[in-house]
Design an enzyme around this catalytic site. Sequence first.
Site, PDB file in Angstrom:
ATOM      1  N   THR A  91       0.808  -1.215   0.000  1.00  0.00           N
ATOM      2  CA  THR A  91       0.000   0.000   0.000  1.00  0.00           C
ATOM      3  C   THR A  91       0.842   1.266   0.000  1.00  0.00           C
ATOM      4  O   THR A  91       0.294   2.359   0.171  1.00  0.00           O
ATOM      5  CB  THR A  91      -0.943   0.014   1.212  1.00  0.00           C
ATOM      6  OG1 THR A  91      -0.175  -0.128   2.415  1.00  0.00           O
ATOM      7  CG2 THR A  91      -1.960  -1.108   1.124  1.00  0.00           C
ATOM      8  N   UNK A  92       2.137   1.133  -0.198  1.00  0.00           N
ATOM      9  CA  UNK A  92       3.013   2.306  -0.268  1.00  0.00           C
ATOM     10  C   UNK A  92       3.267   2.639  -1.733  1.00  0.00           C
ATOM     11  O   UNK A  92       3.975   1.892  -2.426  1.00  0.00           O
ATOM     12  CB  UNK A  92       4.335   2.026   0.451  1.00  0.00           C
ATOM     13  N   PRO A  93       2.706   3.735  -2.257  1.00  0.00           N
ATOM     14  CA  PRO A  93       2.852   4.047  -3.684  1.00  0.00           C
ATOM     15  C   PRO A  93       4.300   4.168  -4.160  1.00  0.00           C
ATOM     16  O   PRO A  93       4.642   3.586  -5.196  1.00  0.00           O
ATOM     17  CB  PRO A  93       2.069   5.363  -3.828  1.00  0.00           C
ATOM     18  CG  PRO A  93       1.052   5.313  -2.733  1.00  0.00           C
ATOM     19  CD  PRO A  93       1.743   4.635  -1.591  1.00  0.00           C
ATOM     20  N   MET A 106       5.954   0.630  -4.439  1.00  0.00           N
ATOM     21  CA  MET A 106       5.462  -0.173  -5.551  1.00  0.00           C
ATOM     22  C   MET A 106       5.866   0.424  -6.897  1.00  0.00           C
ATOM     23  O   MET A 106       6.173  -0.306  -7.844  1.00  0.00           O
ATOM     24  CB  MET A 106       3.942  -0.304  -5.463  1.00  0.00           C
ATOM     25  CG  MET A 106       3.456  -1.044  -4.219  1.00  0.00           C
ATOM     26  SD  MET A 106       4.134  -2.708  -4.063  1.00  0.00           S
ATOM     27  CE  MET A 106       3.401  -3.508  -5.479  1.00  0.00           C
TER      28      MET A 106
END
Length: 304
Positions: free
Chosen positions: A169-171, A174
């Site tokens: 969930t860490u942009p 990713m």
Amino acid sequence: MPRQATSRLVVGEGEGSQGASGPAATMLRSLLLHSLRLCAQTASCLVLFPRFLGTAFMLWLLDFLCIRKHFLGRRRRGQPEPEVELNSEGEEVPPDDPPICVSDDNRLCTLASLKAVWHGQKLDFFKQAHEGGPAPNSEVVLPDGFQSQHILDYAQGNRPLVLNFGSCTUPPFMARMSAFQRLVTKYQRDVDFLIIYIEEAHPSDGWVTTDSPYIIPQHRSLEDRVSAARVLQQGAPGCALVLDTMANSSSSAYGAYFERLYVIQSGTIMYQGGRGPDGYQVSELRTWLERYDEQLHGARPRRV
């Protein structure tokens, strides 16, 4: 006879008083230890508070869209243009560190975001890992079978071990995974790589962001963390992946929340990346690996 009885009575009372002093002394030492810990935590909070207030004020300003667009746009303009890299098929390779994008509908200054920022800054302040110092051998868990291991179990002799902490969930984590994968493919002959899946940066029941590629709640058990790690594993084949414990022992030891990069060699931290999102730079890791590769192969004698 009466005198002897009296002397025995006095001796018995003395022994009883000594026995009672043992638990009292232990309790006093425990109370003193807790007091010292409380004083240390209070002092650290006083040191961290100005930094936290500065971050909170910045997040509040960035909630104004005009300021957000101006600030993010200026940061992009201030960054040097990356060199264009082509793959084997002649196609342009994406940059190592694409700019951080924040959608207009995301609020940055909320109670959940401030809790996450405080948590990350506190872990960074109390971390055991420091560049040039010994690498903490914290506990990690295998996704298959929940077998307990330690980070340094993945270090092989004098080979560098790259640690990549992050979550789905860490942009930024990713978005830069493909660049990290390119480094794995290029240097895996001489370097080992390990992804450590930590607590979610933007869980669906915490600091929510629409820029997150996945909707994952906070991990309540190791099973939850395994399920989230499986999603990441599908996009990061060929690289060893382990889980942080539910006590977040590795994230705490390395100050790795929201995401972070490290290089360990012979039990020593050779490279410590900045704390994400701003400090998470795959390009810095690439530079370190390029220098190591030059030193390693430059020292070898050439065949005539």
